[in-house]
Design a protein around this motif. Structure first.
Motif, PDB file in Angstrom:
ATOM      1  N   ASN A  71      18.628 -21.887  12.597  1.00 43.96           N
ATOM      2  CA  ASN A  71      17.311 -22.249  11.882  1.00 43.96           C
ATOM      3  C   ASN A  71      17.257 -23.211  10.906  1.00 43.96           C
ATOM      4  O   ASN A  71      16.191 -23.592  10.159  1.00 43.96           O
ATOM      5  CB  ASN A  71      16.550 -21.069  11.340  1.00 43.96           C
ATOM      6  N   THR A  78       7.790 -24.568  12.052  1.00 41.96           N
ATOM      7  CA  THR A  78       8.936 -25.367  11.600  1.00 41.96           C
ATOM      8  C   THR A  78       8.403 -26.311  10.024  1.00 41.96           C
ATOM      9  O   THR A  78       7.302 -26.662  10.236  1.00 41.96           O
ATOM     10  CB  THR A  78       9.212 -26.321  12.686  1.00 41.96           C
ATOM     11  N   LYS A 124      12.083 -22.370  11.212  1.00 37.80           N
ATOM     12  CA  LYS A 124      13.007 -23.446  11.504  1.00 37.80           C
ATOM     13  C   LYS A 124      12.517 -24.547  10.415  1.00 37.80           C
ATOM     14  O   LYS A 124      11.579 -25.064  10.175  1.00 37.80           O
ATOM     15  CB  LYS A 124      12.699 -24.064  12.987  1.00 37.80           C
TER      16      LYS A 124
END
Length: 157
Positions: free
Chosen positions: A72, A39, A58
């Protein structure tokens, strides 16, 4: 773990009027290798510079003016909201811009920094890394059209 990931000029410039003020072939390789499958958190201006969510990651966008919700990609209003969404992840990357780096600096466990071996004009800067707070754990020099060096810093315990 909260990791900042950034490229800076020798004078700590990271941006100029909303854009990254250099293009060096291969310089973003480390960014891609480290962030794939992870992420990344970024501010609206950094997101606009890229133009879309990065593949195989993400993206959490921090913005009060723009809301992007897609596969995402999630938009939140604050850094604390972004951290709340990622509290169960092993490593989360903060990827700019200047204000987001400034706000997240005190939370950083690690900093991945690429230093471009050139002074470049700009108006957005990365905070100074203090040896009182961080210790260098990695260094790799890359010879390129404009040489650069990859560093990793770990927060002192």
């Amino acid at each position: 773990m909260i990791s900042l990931i950034v490229a800076v000029a020798k004078n700590n410039v990271i941006g100029n009027n909303g854009i990254i003020p250099w293009k060096i072939k291969g310089e973003q390789k480390r960014f891609k290798e480290l962030t794939i499958g992870k992420t990344i958190i970024m501010g609206r201006k950094s997101f606009e510079e890229i133009g879309k969510p990065l593949p195989n990651r993400k993206t959490i966008l921090i913005s009060n003016t723009q809301c992007i919700e897609s596969e995402n990609c999630t938009t939140v209003n604050s850094l604390s909201e972004a951290f709340d969404l990622t509290k169960d992840e092993d490593e989360v990357f903060v990827a700019g811009g200047g204000q987001v780096y400034k706000e997240s600096f005190t939370y950083a466990d690690r900093i991945y920094i690429t230093v471009i071996d050139k002074i470049i004009d700009g108006n957005v800067y990365f905070p100074e890394i203090s040896s009182d707070d961080f210790i260098k754990s990695y260094e790799e020099r890359i010879d390129a059209e404009i040489p650069y060096t990859y560093y990793t810093y770990e927060r002192r315990k």
